[in-house]
Every structure is written in C-alpha cells, then in structure tokens.
Scaffold this motif. Structure first.
Motif, PDB file in Angstrom:
ATOM      1  N   SER A 110      21.137  37.384  14.469  1.00  0.00           N
ATOM      2  CA  SER A 110      21.940  35.954  14.602  1.00  0.00           C
ATOM      3  C   SER A 110      21.669  34.849  14.827  1.00  0.00           C
ATOM      4  CB  SER A 110      23.306  36.400  15.409  1.00  0.00           C
ATOM      5  OG  SER A 110      23.987  35.545  15.213  1.00  0.00           O
ATOM      6  N   SER A 111      22.896  33.804  14.452  1.00  0.00           N
ATOM      7  CA  SER A 111      22.080  32.806  13.835  1.00  0.00           C
ATOM      8  C   SER A 111      23.283  31.288  14.157  1.00  0.00           C
ATOM      9  CB  SER A 111      20.996  32.294  13.088  1.00  0.00           C
ATOM     10  OG  SER A 111      20.860  30.592  13.016  1.00  0.00           O
ATOM     11  N   GLY A 112      22.815  30.627  14.373  1.00  0.00           N
ATOM     12  CA  GLY A 112      23.616  29.127  14.838  1.00  0.00           C
ATOM     13  C   GLY A 112      24.291  28.699  13.067  1.00  0.00           C
ATOM     14  N   ILE A 113      24.983  27.860  12.735  1.00  0.00           N
ATOM     15  CA  ILE A 113      24.840  27.595  11.053  1.00  0.00           C
ATOM     16  C   ILE A 113      24.439  25.604  11.041  1.00  0.00           C
ATOM     17  CG2 ILE A 113      26.600  27.098   9.111  1.00  0.00           C
ATOM     18  CD1 ILE A 113      26.577  30.135   9.913  1.00  0.00           C
ATOM     19  N   ILE A 114      23.356  26.051  10.326  1.00  0.00           N
ATOM     20  CA  ILE A 114      22.584  24.705  10.035  1.00  0.00           C
ATOM     21  C   ILE A 114      22.767  24.991   8.731  1.00  0.00           C
ATOM     22  CG2 ILE A 114      20.316  24.983  12.182  1.00  0.00           C
ATOM     23  CD1 ILE A 114      18.750  26.374  10.662  1.00  0.00           C
ATOM     24  N   ARG A 115      22.940  23.603   8.695  1.00  0.00           N
ATOM     25  CA  ARG A 115      23.114  23.052   7.139  1.00  0.00           C
ATOM     26  C   ARG A 115      24.325  23.378   6.387  1.00  0.00           C
ATOM     27  NH1 ARG A 115      16.740  22.596   3.868  1.00  0.00           N
ATOM     28  NH2 ARG A 115      15.704  21.443   5.826  1.00  0.00           N
ATOM     29  N   ASN A 116      24.639  24.423   5.636  1.00  0.00           N
ATOM     30  CA  ASN A 116      25.480  25.005   5.438  1.00  0.00           C
ATOM     31  C   ASN A 116      25.111  27.001   5.632  1.00  0.00           C
ATOM     32  OD1 ASN A 116      24.039  26.104   2.667  1.00  0.00           O
ATOM     33  ND2 ASN A 116      23.681  23.945   2.327  1.00  0.00           N
ATOM     34  N   ALA A 117      26.347  27.180   5.203  1.00  0.00           N
ATOM     35  CA  ALA A 117      26.318  29.349   5.173  1.00  0.00           C
ATOM     36  C   ALA A 117      25.357  29.788   4.037  1.00  0.00           C
ATOM     37  CB  ALA A 117      27.791  29.545   4.722  1.00  0.00           C
ATOM     38  N   ASP A 118      24.940  29.276   3.341  1.00  0.00           N
ATOM     39  CA  ASP A 118      23.970  29.694   2.343  1.00  0.00           C
ATOM     40  C   ASP A 118      22.648  29.697   2.609  1.00  0.00           C
ATOM     41  OD1 ASP A 118      25.765  31.494   0.519  1.00  0.00           O
ATOM     42  OD2 ASP A 118      25.454  29.519  -0.880  1.00  0.00           O
ATOM     43  N   TYR A 119      22.092  28.667   3.749  1.00  0.00           N
ATOM     44  CA  TYR A 119      20.500  28.029   3.859  1.00  0.00           C
ATOM     45  C   TYR A 119      20.530  29.514   5.148  1.00  0.00           C
ATOM     46  CZ  TYR A 119      16.883  25.724   6.401  1.00  0.00           C
ATOM     47  OH  TYR A 119      15.278  26.262   6.446  1.00  0.00           O
ATOM     48  N   THR A 120      21.676  28.573   6.277  1.00  0.00           N
ATOM     49  CA  THR A 120      21.021  30.318   6.835  1.00  0.00           C
ATOM     50  C   THR A 120      21.164  31.247   6.910  1.00  0.00           C
ATOM     51  OG1 THR A 120      22.157  28.139   8.725  1.00  0.00           O
ATOM     52  CG2 THR A 120      22.086  30.783   9.294  1.00  0.00           C
ATOM     53  N   MET A 121      21.774  31.927   6.043  1.00  0.00           N
ATOM     54  CA  MET A 121      21.853  33.466   5.695  1.00  0.00           C
ATOM     55  C   MET A 121      20.460  33.621   5.162  1.00  0.00           C
ATOM     56  SD  MET A 121      23.834  36.184   6.182  1.00  0.00           S
ATOM     57  CE  MET A 121      23.245  37.510   6.328  1.00  0.00           C
ATOM     58  N   GLU A 122      19.912  32.930   3.594  1.00  0.00           N
ATOM     59  CA  GLU A 122      18.884  33.160   3.106  1.00  0.00           C
ATOM     60  C   GLU A 122      17.489  32.753   3.995  1.00  0.00           C
ATOM     61  OE1 GLU A 122      16.469  30.281  -0.736  1.00  0.00           O
ATOM     62  OE2 GLU A 122      18.430  30.056   0.748  1.00  0.00           O
ATOM     63  N   GLN A 123      17.813  32.384   5.370  1.00  0.00           N
ATOM     64  CA  GLN A 123      16.415  32.175   6.071  1.00  0.00           C
ATOM     65  C   GLN A 123      16.770  33.480   6.674  1.00  0.00           C
ATOM     66  OE1 GLN A 123      14.736  29.503   7.059  1.00  0.00           O
ATOM     67  NE2 GLN A 123      15.138  29.151   5.563  1.00  0.00           N
ATOM     68  N   MET A 124      17.999  34.194   7.770  1.00  0.00           N
ATOM     69  CA  MET A 124      17.880  35.389   8.102  1.00  0.00           C
ATOM     70  C   MET A 124      16.868  37.082   6.630  1.00  0.00           C
ATOM     71  SD  MET A 124      21.366  34.684   9.961  1.00  0.00           S
ATOM     72  CE  MET A 124      21.738  36.305  10.996  1.00  0.00           C
ATOM     73  N   VAL A 125      18.171  36.556   5.723  1.00  0.00           N
ATOM     74  CA  VAL A 125      17.860  37.820   4.886  1.00  0.00           C
ATOM     75  C   VAL A 125      16.157  37.741   4.731  1.00  0.00           C
ATOM     76  CG1 VAL A 125      17.960  38.512   2.410  1.00  0.00           C
ATOM     77  CG2 VAL A 125      19.856  37.333   4.083  1.00  0.00           C
ATOM     78  N   GLU A 126      15.015  36.861   4.770  1.00  0.00           N
ATOM     79  CA  GLU A 126      13.984  36.235   4.342  1.00  0.00           C
ATOM     80  C   GLU A 126      12.988  37.030   5.382  1.00  0.00           C
ATOM     81  OE1 GLU A 126      10.376  34.760   2.310  1.00  0.00           O
ATOM     82  OE2 GLU A 126      13.008  35.684   2.141  1.00  0.00           O
ATOM     83  N   VAL A 127      13.973  36.843   6.357  1.00  0.00           N
ATOM     84  CA  VAL A 127      13.474  37.706   7.839  1.00  0.00           C
ATOM     85  C   VAL A 127      12.633  38.883   7.545  1.00  0.00           C
ATOM     86  CG1 VAL A 127      13.512  38.266  10.229  1.00  0.00           C
ATOM     87  CG2 VAL A 127      13.516  35.655   9.488  1.00  0.00           C
ATOM     88  N   ALA A 128      14.252  39.723   7.293  1.00  0.00           N
ATOM     89  CA  ALA A 128      14.089  40.971   7.123  1.00  0.00           C
ATOM     90  C   ALA A 128      13.266  41.283   5.614  1.00  0.00           C
ATOM     91  CB  ALA A 128      15.711  41.196   6.574  1.00  0.00           C
ATOM     92  N   ARG A 129      13.617  40.796   4.664  1.00  0.00           N
ATOM     93  CA  ARG A 129      12.653  41.416   3.693  1.00  0.00           C
ATOM     94  C   ARG A 129      12.043  41.053   4.080  1.00  0.00           C
ATOM     95  NH1 ARG A 129       9.361  39.357  -0.096  1.00  0.00           N
ATOM     96  NH2 ARG A 129       9.186  37.407   1.434  1.00  0.00           N
ATOM     97  N   GLN A 130      10.419  40.111   4.888  1.00  0.00           N
ATOM     98  CA  GLN A 130       9.528  40.102   4.454  1.00  0.00           C
ATOM     99  C   GLN A 130       9.446  41.270   5.385  1.00  0.00           C
ATOM    100  OE1 GLN A 130       7.128  36.686   6.235  1.00  0.00           O
ATOM    101  NE2 GLN A 130       8.971  35.246   4.903  1.00  0.00           N
ATOM    102  N   LEU A 131       9.958  41.335   6.823  1.00  0.00           N
ATOM    103  CA  LEU A 131       9.324  43.307   7.324  1.00  0.00           C
ATOM    104  C   LEU A 131       9.442  43.841   6.852  1.00  0.00           C
ATOM    105  CD1 LEU A 131      11.852  42.350  10.859  1.00  0.00           C
ATOM    106  CD2 LEU A 131       9.357  42.185  10.395  1.00  0.00           C
ATOM    107  N   ARG A 132      10.027  43.958   5.356  1.00  0.00           N
ATOM    108  CA  ARG A 132      10.110  45.259   5.067  1.00  0.00           C
ATOM    109  C   ARG A 132       9.561  45.233   4.157  1.00  0.00           C
ATOM    110  NH1 ARG A 132      13.790  48.507   8.759  1.00  0.00           N
ATOM    111  NH2 ARG A 132      15.522  48.188   8.267  1.00  0.00           N
TER     112      ARG A 132
END
Length: 435
Positions: A110-132
């Motif tokens: 999960s995460s707090g909102i940094i900058r804006n929702a899209d920027y934060t969500m993009e970081q979280m998706v990138e974690v999952a993408r790299q893992l997969r």
C-alpha cells in the motif's frame, strides 16, 4: 541499517489496514529453531487463501508521506510521525530477499499519496511488474489501489496482482466528506465498478478460451499431426477485490455499516469487507472520538457479515431497530435474532427446511449439511446431534427432536437471553498483564 529503519517505519504504518487479514499465529522464528519460515520480523503478516491455506506476506507501505489529510489516518499530511519512503528497487529487493529466505510467500503493498494518485499508483504497479516480469516471481501479490488513479493504471495493476483492494473507509458519504475531504465516495465506487467488470471480463475470457481450442492449420501430408493448442486469456486479479471500513470513527450505526457492506457484496462482487475498529492515533484530530470503540463491536460486525453472505439474512433482520441500529454486544447476532423471534421456534430438525435450519443458534453451514444427510436414515435424537459437536446449551432451547422438546424455554426470552449470554469478565487487578 537505513533499509531496516525504513522497514520498521513503513511496516508499522501498514498495520492499520485490516484488509490483509492477520492470522494471530504463535510467534516462531526459523533463525532460532532451525526450521523453515518465520512469523517474526518487521512487516510479516498472514492472510488466508479461499482454500484455507495460510500465506505469509511482507506487508508494507511504499511510503507514509501523504498529501491527503484524512482525520482518521496516522499518515495524514498534518500528522507528526517519522516519515520514510522506499523506491521501487528497494521493495523488489526486499520481497525477493525475504522470499528466498523463506520468510514470506507474497507481498501486500500500500502507500500514502505522493505528488498525485497516478504517480503513486504507477510506482506500485512498477514494483509488481518487475517482480513478475524481471524476477519471474510467482508468489501472491496484493496491491492497495488508489481510486483516483487512471483506469489504465488500475488495469495494469490487475494484470500483475492476485488481489486488488480499494478502501471505502467510512460507510456514508457524509462521514467521508467530514473526515476525508480529499476523497469522494462516487470516485471510490466508480473505481470498484471498473475493477468488477475487468475481473468478470477476464474470467469470462478465460472460461471461453479453455472451452474452445484454437484453430490450427491442417499440417502438410508429410508433417506429424499435432494436437490443437489452447490460447489462455490473461488473468486479472484472480483473487478478486476487497475493502475496509473503519468502525467507530464517525457516528455511523452498525445498520449503516452492514447496509454499505451488503451493497458492496451485491453491486461490486466484493470478496471480503473488512471491519477495523478505530484506534486512537498520535496527534489525533478533534473530530475523532477520544476512546476506541469496544473490540466486541468489530467482532459482532464480522459475525453479522457472515450471516449476510452465507446464512441468507437481511440487514434489517440482523440489526434491532429498538437499539438504534446497533448490534447487541453481549450475544452474537444470530442468537439475538432467534431470541427476538420466539414464534419461529422450536425448529423440528427432522422436517425443517435448510433455510430454517441455518437460523438455529449453534448450527453452522457444515452441521446443517450433516443434519440433512443424517435424517435421511432415521429420526434424529439428542445423542445424534451431540455427535455434531455443536454447542448443545445454545442449540437445545431452539430445536425439537424425537426425544426432546424445549417445553416452555421460549416463553420468557429475557430469561433465556440472560442464561445464554456469556458472564461478564471480571476486571483484572493487573490490566497490563497478558490474559
């Protein structure tokens, strides 16, 4: 040491999210015992899969910095707490390191909102993408999605995660606007609807692809014949979506909370609604109550939720209008309903329908199935029911058997309630000692 410090801060900040259920297992550490796996270490929690397996998860926030000022959140922008932030590479490295050490089987991020929702969500998706994609990680991934993020990012999250969740936080729009002014209930429900149709679309596509083999061109006469292959449709959050509601932060009644949950199950096909009793936080807003609600309230809501999903009860049946829509804290909601409706009892276990058997206090779904099977071979007696290991003291006042009738037990519901309610716990002389 910098990573350990961040982990301590961001694992502690994630503990308030109940939508990743904790097992409450005993503390075990493979480093001391020489075994495999661990329930200790910062950020490790436990969740359960639909088939009952317990899965150890690394449960952390990407960051506890947040631009929102939700009154009930310890990580709100106005809160005076230590802050930390992982980058994508650090979360990926931690997950893989913990997994290789056999501490975990998956990640809850999960995460707090940094900058804006899209920027934060993009970081979280990138974690999952790299893992997969880069590390070929096949473990469980649960992403806490941000409703204000773009549909494209929500779609990307579902391609990599096993489960997605969006916290509705409070059951009413009035409560949300008062305690979380940057959030919008229509926005949250819109994102839930987006996830629902994507999950159902992916399931339908996979069912179709498994049922119909792909067309293969006819081989040349000299070529060996090959079986037709099956093109599998991509997965999208196969474990569905879940959410969480905070209990006791606002003035919402149990009836309002359960009504919101019933709507989420019906309209958004929610897998689970989690209920989290409000816990007083540092530097709390003046809007919040000074004391937390009794934990028994959270427990009763989970029991009522079970009645909604598996026992065929309606919200209006579970909550008592004479108590301002609040659940009885002294007895469970199923027993409370039965005591309020003595005219529906006793239930003859030898002839009653499945629907009525499910409303008998002390009989669960599994035992109802056993009763239905056993009575095919003869009339049930008290000894037969005792073998089900059901709570007989709770069960017998409400049922009729070949050798048992409760007689006048139901004539005085108040006395029956007093007899079946658990005795009040005596206050400890040492309240800080472990029970």
């Amino acid at each position: 040491m910098e990573t350990i410090r961040k982990l301590a801060i961001l694992a502690d900040a994630a503990k308030y999210d109940a939508s990743c259920a904790s097992s409450g297992a005993g503390r075990r550490d493979s480093r001391a015992s020489g075994g495999i796996g661990s329930t200790e270490g910062a950020g490790i929690c436990h969740s359960y899969t639909p088939d009952g397996r317990c899965v150890s998860l690394l449960k952390i926030l990407l960051t506890n910095f947040c631009i929102y000022d939700c009154a009930y959140c310890v990580n709100r922008v106005s809160s005076n707490v230590p802050r930390a932030r992982f980058n994508v590479a650090e979360v990926v490295a931690l997950t893989m390191d913990f997994y290789k050490r056999n501490y975990i089987e998956g990640l809850f991020l999960s995460s707090g909102i940094i900058r804006n929702a899209d920027y934060t969500m993009e970081q979280m998706v990138e974690v999952a993408r790299q893992l997969r994609e880069e590390y070929r990680f096949s473990g469980y991934i649960h992403l806490k999605t941000i409703p204000e993020a773009s549909p494209e990012l929500l779609a990307a999250a579902g391609r990599y995660a096993d489960r997605l969740s969006i916290n509705i936080e409070l059951p009413t729009e009035e409560g949300l606007s008062s305690f979380a002014p940057e959030k919008s209930l229509p926005s949250i429900r819109g994102a839930m609807g987006e996830l629902r149709w994507r999950i159902e679309e992916a399931k339908e596509a996979r069912t179709t692809s498994e049922a119909k083999p792909t067309t293969v061109a006819a081989p040349a006469p000299t070529a060996p014949t090959k079986r037709a292959g099956r093109a599998r449709a991509p997965r999208f959050a196969p474990a569905g979506q879940s959410t969480q509601m905070i209990v006791g932060a606002d003035g919402a009644s149990d009836q309002q909370i359960l009504g919101a949950a019933d709507n989420l199950y019906g309209n958004y096909r929610m897998r689970r609604v989690y209920y989290s009793a409000f816990s007083p936080i540092p530097d709390a807003s003046r809007l919040l109550p000074v004391q937390a609600p009794p934990l028994a309230r959270e427990h009763r809501l989970y029991q009522a939720d079970w009645l909604l999903r598996f026992y065929g009860y309606g919200v209006d049946e579970i909550t008592d209008t004479t108590q301002n829509g609040m659940l009885d804290l002294d007895i469970d909601p199923k027993l409370a309903w039965a005591i309020r409706h003595p005219e529906r009892f006793p239930v003859d276990l030898n002839v009653a329908s499945k629907e009525m058997l499910l409303r008998v206090p002390g009989l669960g779904v599994r035992n109802v199935k056993r009763v239905l099977m056993a009575r095919r071979h003869g009339r049930l007696r008290v000894a037969d029911v005792a073998r089900l290991r059901a709570p007989m003291s709770k069960l017998l006042p409400f049922v009729q058997l070949a050798d048992h009738h409760p007689r006048r037990a139901l004539d005085d519901p108040t006395a029956l309630r007093a007899r079946l309610a658990p005795p009040p716990r005596q206050a400890s002389l040492f309240p800080d000692a472990a029970a």
